[in-house]
Structures are given as structure tokens and as C-alpha cells.
Enzyme design. Structure first.
Site, PDB file in Angstrom:
ATOM      1  N   ASN A  94       0.854  -1.184   0.000  1.00 37.74           N
ATOM      2  CA  ASN A  94       0.000   0.000   0.000  1.00 37.74           C
ATOM      3  C   ASN A  94       0.897   1.245   0.000  1.00 37.74           C
ATOM      4  O   ASN A  94       1.688   1.448   0.929  1.00 37.74           O
ATOM      5  CB  ASN A  94      -0.909  -0.031   1.238  1.00 37.74           C
ATOM      6  CG  ASN A  94      -1.839   1.155   1.285  1.00 37.74           C
ATOM      7  OD1 ASN A  94      -1.426   2.281   1.023  1.00 37.74           O
ATOM      8  ND2 ASN A  94      -3.088   0.923   1.628  1.00 37.74           N
ATOM      9  N   HIS A 121       1.008   6.229   1.791  1.00 36.11           N
ATOM     10  CA  HIS A 121       1.762   7.183   2.602  1.00 36.11           C
ATOM     11  C   HIS A 121       2.937   7.823   1.873  1.00 36.11           C
ATOM     12  O   HIS A 121       3.522   8.787   2.354  1.00 36.11           O
ATOM     13  CB  HIS A 121       2.154   6.553   3.938  1.00 36.11           C
ATOM     14  CG  HIS A 121       0.932   6.270   4.752  1.00 36.11           C
ATOM     15  ND1 HIS A 121      -0.012   7.244   5.013  1.00 36.11           N
ATOM     16  CD2 HIS A 121       0.444   5.133   5.285  1.00 36.11           C
ATOM     17  CE1 HIS A 121      -1.007   6.709   5.712  1.00 36.11           C
ATOM     18  NE2 HIS A 121      -0.757   5.435   5.874  1.00 36.11           N
ATOM     19  N   ARG A 140       3.187  18.915   1.337  1.00 39.12           N
ATOM     20  CA  ARG A 140       3.656  20.165   0.720  1.00 39.12           C
ATOM     21  C   ARG A 140       2.897  20.503  -0.563  1.00 39.12           C
ATOM     22  O   ARG A 140       3.298  21.422  -1.278  1.00 39.12           O
ATOM     23  CB  ARG A 140       5.154  20.049   0.403  1.00 39.12           C
ATOM     24  CG  ARG A 140       6.021  20.095   1.636  1.00 39.12           C
ATOM     25  CD  ARG A 140       5.979  21.480   2.269  1.00 39.12           C
ATOM     26  NE  ARG A 140       6.686  21.524   3.522  1.00 39.12           N
ATOM     27  CZ  ARG A 140       7.977  21.879   3.642  1.00 39.12           C
ATOM     28  NH1 ARG A 140       8.685  22.178   2.598  1.00 39.12           N
ATOM     29  NH2 ARG A 140       8.526  21.903   4.834  1.00 39.12           N
ATOM     30  N   HIS A 148      -5.570   3.586  -1.694  1.00 40.10           N
ATOM     31  CA  HIS A 148      -6.902   3.945  -1.187  1.00 40.10           C
ATOM     32  C   HIS A 148      -7.208   5.351  -1.684  1.00 40.10           C
ATOM     33  O   HIS A 148      -6.587   6.317  -1.225  1.00 40.10           O
ATOM     34  CB  HIS A 148      -6.885   3.896   0.344  1.00 40.10           C
ATOM     35  CG  HIS A 148      -8.212   4.127   0.984  1.00 40.10           C
ATOM     36  ND1 HIS A 148      -8.410   4.057   2.341  1.00 40.10           N
ATOM     37  CD2 HIS A 148      -9.428   4.440   0.457  1.00 40.10           C
ATOM     38  CE1 HIS A 148      -9.673   4.304   2.624  1.00 40.10           C
ATOM     39  NE2 HIS A 148     -10.308   4.555   1.500  1.00 40.10           N
ATOM     40  N   ARG A 155      -9.282   8.043  -1.192  1.00 43.54           N
ATOM     41  CA  ARG A 155     -10.283   8.466  -0.190  1.00 43.54           C
ATOM     42  C   ARG A 155     -11.153   9.574  -0.751  1.00 43.54           C
ATOM     43  O   ARG A 155     -10.730  10.350  -1.611  1.00 43.54           O
ATOM     44  CB  ARG A 155      -9.578   8.951   1.079  1.00 43.54           C
ATOM     45  CG  ARG A 155      -8.838   7.842   1.826  1.00 43.54           C
ATOM     46  CD  ARG A 155      -8.312   8.358   3.151  1.00 43.54           C
ATOM     47  NE  ARG A 155      -9.360   8.438   4.143  1.00 43.54           N
ATOM     48  CZ  ARG A 155      -9.527   7.601   5.163  1.00 43.54           C
ATOM     49  NH1 ARG A 155      -8.704   6.595   5.323  1.00 43.54           N
ATOM     50  NH2 ARG A 155     -10.516   7.750   6.006  1.00 43.54           N
ATOM     51  N   ARG A 171      -7.025  12.822   0.705  1.00 46.06           N
ATOM     52  CA  ARG A 171      -5.940  13.304   1.585  1.00 46.06           C
ATOM     53  C   ARG A 171      -4.569  12.814   1.156  1.00 46.06           C
ATOM     54  O   ARG A 171      -3.569  13.407   1.491  1.00 46.06           O
ATOM     55  CB  ARG A 171      -6.211  12.917   3.040  1.00 46.06           C
ATOM     56  CG  ARG A 171      -6.136  11.446   3.303  1.00 46.06           C
ATOM     57  CD  ARG A 171      -6.246  11.144   4.787  1.00 46.06           C
ATOM     58  NE  ARG A 171      -7.568  11.417   5.296  1.00 46.06           N
ATOM     59  CZ  ARG A 171      -8.047  10.888   6.431  1.00 46.06           C
ATOM     60  NH1 ARG A 171      -7.280  10.079   7.138  1.00 46.06           N
ATOM     61  NH2 ARG A 171      -9.256  11.140   6.838  1.00 46.06           N
ATOM     62  N   GLU A 197      -8.596   0.392  -2.932  1.00 49.50           N
ATOM     63  CA  GLU A 197      -9.488   0.437  -1.771  1.00 49.50           C
ATOM     64  C   GLU A 197     -10.421   1.624  -1.966  1.00 49.50           C
ATOM     65  O   GLU A 197      -9.967   2.739  -2.259  1.00 49.50           O
ATOM     66  CB  GLU A 197      -8.694   0.636  -0.488  1.00 49.50           C
ATOM     67  CG  GLU A 197      -7.789  -0.525  -0.159  1.00 49.50           C
ATOM     68  CD  GLU A 197      -6.932  -0.212   1.065  1.00 49.50           C
ATOM     69  OE1 GLU A 197      -7.053   0.881   1.639  1.00 49.50           O
ATOM     70  OE2 GLU A 197      -6.136  -1.074   1.429  1.00 49.50           O
ATOM     71  N   THR A 211      -8.184   3.825   8.460  1.00 50.32           N
ATOM     72  CA  THR A 211      -9.414   3.041   8.477  1.00 50.32           C
ATOM     73  C   THR A 211      -9.574   2.348   9.829  1.00 50.32           C
ATOM     74  O   THR A 211      -8.685   1.620  10.269  1.00 50.32           O
ATOM     75  CB  THR A 211      -9.356   1.978   7.357  1.00 50.32           C
ATOM     76  OG1 THR A 211      -8.912   2.619   6.173  1.00 50.32           O
ATOM     77  CG2 THR A 211     -10.710   1.365   7.123  1.00 50.32           C
ATOM     78  N   GLU A 260     -10.915  -9.453   2.946  1.00 47.61           N
ATOM     79  CA  GLU A 260      -9.667  -9.071   3.621  1.00 47.61           C
ATOM     80  C   GLU A 260      -9.998  -8.929   5.105  1.00 47.61           C
ATOM     81  O   GLU A 260     -10.784  -8.059   5.489  1.00 47.61           O
ATOM     82  CB  GLU A 260      -9.130  -7.745   3.058  1.00 47.61           C
ATOM     83  CG  GLU A 260      -7.854  -7.308   3.756  1.00 47.61           C
ATOM     84  CD  GLU A 260      -7.222  -6.054   3.160  1.00 47.61           C
ATOM     85  OE1 GLU A 260      -7.398  -5.797   1.959  1.00 47.61           O
ATOM     86  OE2 GLU A 260      -6.547  -5.338   3.921  1.00 47.61           O
ATOM     87  N   HIS A 272      -3.882  -4.410   7.688  1.00 49.35           N
ATOM     88  CA  HIS A 272      -4.024  -3.251   8.563  1.00 49.35           C
ATOM     89  C   HIS A 272      -3.165  -3.392   9.812  1.00 49.35           C
ATOM     90  O   HIS A 272      -3.340  -4.321  10.586  1.00 49.35           O
ATOM     91  CB  HIS A 272      -5.475  -2.957   8.984  1.00 49.35           C
ATOM     92  CG  HIS A 272      -5.665  -1.495   9.256  1.00 49.35           C
ATOM     93  ND1 HIS A 272      -5.322  -0.940  10.445  1.00 49.35           N
ATOM     94  CD2 HIS A 272      -6.079  -0.484   8.458  1.00 49.35           C
ATOM     95  CE1 HIS A 272      -5.537   0.364  10.375  1.00 49.35           C
ATOM     96  NE2 HIS A 272      -6.000   0.672   9.172  1.00 49.35           N
ATOM     97  N   HIS A 292       1.862   1.292   5.989  1.00 49.13           N
ATOM     98  CA  HIS A 292       2.609   2.236   6.811  1.00 49.13           C
ATOM     99  C   HIS A 292       3.982   1.725   7.205  1.00 49.13           C
ATOM    100  O   HIS A 292       4.987   2.446   7.120  1.00 49.13           O
ATOM    101  CB  HIS A 292       1.782   2.596   8.060  1.00 49.13           C
ATOM    102  CG  HIS A 292       2.427   3.663   8.864  1.00 49.13           C
ATOM    103  ND1 HIS A 292       3.305   3.393   9.893  1.00 49.13           N
ATOM    104  CD2 HIS A 292       2.385   5.012   8.760  1.00 49.13           C
ATOM    105  CE1 HIS A 292       3.739   4.525  10.400  1.00 49.13           C
ATOM    106  NE2 HIS A 292       3.193   5.526   9.736  1.00 49.13           N
TER     107      HIS A 292
HETATM  108  N1  PXP Z   1      -5.898  -2.938   4.201  1.00 52.28           N
HETATM  109  C1  PXP Z   1      -6.858  -1.987   4.214  1.00 52.28           C
HETATM  110  C2  PXP Z   1      -8.232  -2.366   3.796  1.00 52.28           C
HETATM  111  C3  PXP Z   1      -6.575  -0.660   4.592  1.00 52.28           C
HETATM  112  O1  PXP Z   1      -7.543   0.252   4.596  1.00 52.28           O
HETATM  113  C4  PXP Z   1      -5.246  -0.334   4.926  1.00 52.28           C
HETATM  114  C5  PXP Z   1      -4.896   1.078   5.277  1.00 52.28           C
HETATM  115  O2  PXP Z   1      -5.113   1.895   4.169  1.00 52.28           O
HETATM  116  C6  PXP Z   1      -4.276  -1.340   4.874  1.00 52.28           C
HETATM  117  C7  PXP Z   1      -4.633  -2.638   4.541  1.00 52.28           C
HETATM  118  C8  PXP Z   1      -2.844  -1.070   5.208  1.00 52.28           C
HETATM  119  O3  PXP Z   1      -2.735  -0.710   6.536  1.00 52.28           O
HETATM  120  P1  PXP Z   1      -1.323  -0.259   7.127  1.00 52.28           P
HETATM  121  O4  PXP Z   1      -0.980   1.046   6.455  1.00 52.28           O
HETATM  122  O5  PXP Z   1      -1.586  -0.119   8.575  1.00 52.28           O
HETATM  123  O6  PXP Z   1      -0.340  -1.315   6.766  1.00 52.28           O
END
Ligand code: PXP
Length: 239
Positions: free
Chosen positions: A7, A10, A18, A43, A45, A49, A70, A101, A151, A191, A214
Site C-alpha cells: 500500500n 503514505h 507540501r 486507497h 479516499r 488526503r 481500496e 481506516t 480481507e 491493517h 505504513h
Molecule cells: N488494508 C486496508 C483495507 C486498509 O484500509 C489499509 C490502510 O489503508 C491497509 C490494509 C494497510 O494498513 P497499514 O498502512 O496499517 O499497513
């Protein structure tokens, strides 16, 4: 053996801090692929963001592995998904004020709206995964909706502060995993997974895609993106 969905939200978070053009999540996706990612997850959103519409469009053209989007069940988001056609859409809950989330999508309460989103995505030829808590009522509802995958939300497992609590959360995930497998759905999870806590989840029988963001981006800042992905892939792919 579990596979790795990286993912890259970030990376876009740093850029949006910025409102500039760097770092580009599209570059991160390429490096993630070089590091062994099996899928790229973003994702989009509703408040935009981090990931922007442009990112999704360019990623659709450039990502060579599976692209997993997502998205909330809101009709406007489903419309974007149907147009861009990622390989998979994972339906997630979304609250504007949350930092990330919180909890899985409540497909029992939002059954009608979820079913409509699933119907539209299937009509567009897109495979659907539902991000839900490992709770029997949610898994049953997901099975009824005819999706290809779920998931399981690993946030509570990741946030557990004692060994006992962590073990109990893992048992819940393991029981959920059995239900998902018996229904012949693909089993994904994610997550809050990190280099320290991922292995027991990766070893759950039948585990498919682990979506991790993350922790990988945090390590990538220090060791580089491809290396961070390689290290995570090494952990989850070790039997
Ligand atoms: N899976 C889903 C459905 C999520 O919403 C997220 C966060 O966007 C993640 C996995 C990844 O989570 P993390 O950033 O905590 O690894």
C-alpha cells in the site's frame, strides 16, 4: 504462501504535506515491484488526503502486477472504480475524521448499499474483496454477497498490548480464515501489520494477499523502497 500487496498511500501523504509533486507514488510502485510486490494497493479516499485521481489513472497504465483499489461504497467512488478498472476493488469503511481506516466494513448494517456496489463492480468485470472484521456474522454476510475475496481486518491483532490479547486476536483471525476458506473465497488480510507482527498472520492456513502500507513506507524512508519491500516479502514468504 502469502503474497504481498504494498500500500503506497503514505508516499502520497508525504507529497501532499507540501502539495508538491514529490515523492511520486508511481515511482514507489515501480520500486515496490522491483522489490517483489505481488500487488500495488492504493486507497482513493473521498477527501483525497493522499492518493489523487491522477495517481490512480497513471498507476492503472504503469503497474505490471495486480492493482488493488481500496474504496468506500459511495456511488461516486464506485463510478471511478468502474471507469479506471483496477484488477480488484477492496470495499472499505470511510470516516472523514479518522486517521486511518478504523475497523472493517459493516456489511451486515450496510448490506443493501454494499450489494449495489458489488453489483456495479461485477458488471464492470472487476473482482471484489470486502474488508471486514473476523467476525462470523460479517463473514457470512460477505459470503452471501457473492464476492471473490475478503480481507480480514488485522488492526486489533496489531494493536494488542499483551501476549494474551494478541494470541486471542490471532485465534479470532484463524477461525475467520477457516470460514473464508470453507466458503472457497480468497483470503486476504491487512491493517497495522509490521515487520515484527506479520509472520503469524502470514502463516495462517490459506492466507493469500497481505496488504501492508505504513510499516513498509516507514522503513523505506531509511533503507529505500525496493529494499523495504524485499525484507517484508522475505518475512511473509518464508514457510
Ligand atoms: N488494508 C486496508 C483495507 C486498509 O484500509 C489499509 C490502510 O489503508 C491497509 C490494509 C494497510 O494498513 P497499514 O498502512 O496499517 O499497513
Amino acid at each position: 504462501m502469502a503474497t504481498l500487496g504494498v500500500n503506497i498511500d503514505h508516499v502520497a501523504t508525504i507529497r501532499q504535506a507540501r502539495r508538491t509533486v514529490e515523492p511520486d507514488p508511481v515511482w514507489a510502485a515501480a520500486l515496490a515491484e522491483l522489490g517483489g510486490a505481488d500487488a500495488i494497493t492504493v486507497h482513493l479516499r473521498e477527501d483525497r488526503r493522499h492518493i489523487q485521481d491522477r495517481d490512480l489513472e497513471v498507476l492503472r497504465q504503469t503497474v505490471q502486477v495486480k492493482l488493488n483499489l481500496e474504496a468506500a461504497i459511495a456511488p461516486a467512488m464506485i463510478e471511478i472504480a468502474c471507469r479506471v478498472k483496477p484488477d480488484q476493488v477492496t470495499l472499505v469503511p470511510e470516516k472523514r475524521e479518522e486517521i486511518t481506516t478504523e475497523g472493517g466494513l459493516d456489511v451486515v448494517t450496510h448490506r443493501v448499499a454494499t450489494a449495489e456496489a458489488v453489483r456495479r463492480l461485477h458488471a464492470a468485470g472487476i473482482s471484489v474483496s470486502l474488508f471486514i472484521d473476523a467476525c462470523p456474522a460479517q463473514i457470512d454476510a460477505a459470503i452471501d454477497l457473492g464476492v471473490a475475496a475478503v480481507e480480514l481486518h488485522t488492526g486489533e491483532y496489531a494493536n494488542a498490548t499483551t501476549d494474551k490479547d494478541r494470541h486471542e486476536r490471532l485465534v479470532e483471525l484463524s477461525r475467520g480464515a477457516v470460514m473464508v476458506r470453507q466458503a472457497k473465497l480468497a483470503l486476504n488480510a491487512g491493517h497495522g501489520l509490521t515487520y515484527r507482527n506479520v509472520v503469524p498472520v502470514a502463516r495462517l492456513e490459506g492466507m493469500g494477499e497481505l496488504n501492508i502500507g505504513h510499516s513498509i513506507v516507514a522503513r523505506a524512508v531509511l533503507v529505500g523502497f525496493a529494499e523495504a519491500v524485499r525484507e517484508m516479502k522475505g518475512l511473509i514468504a518464508t514457510p
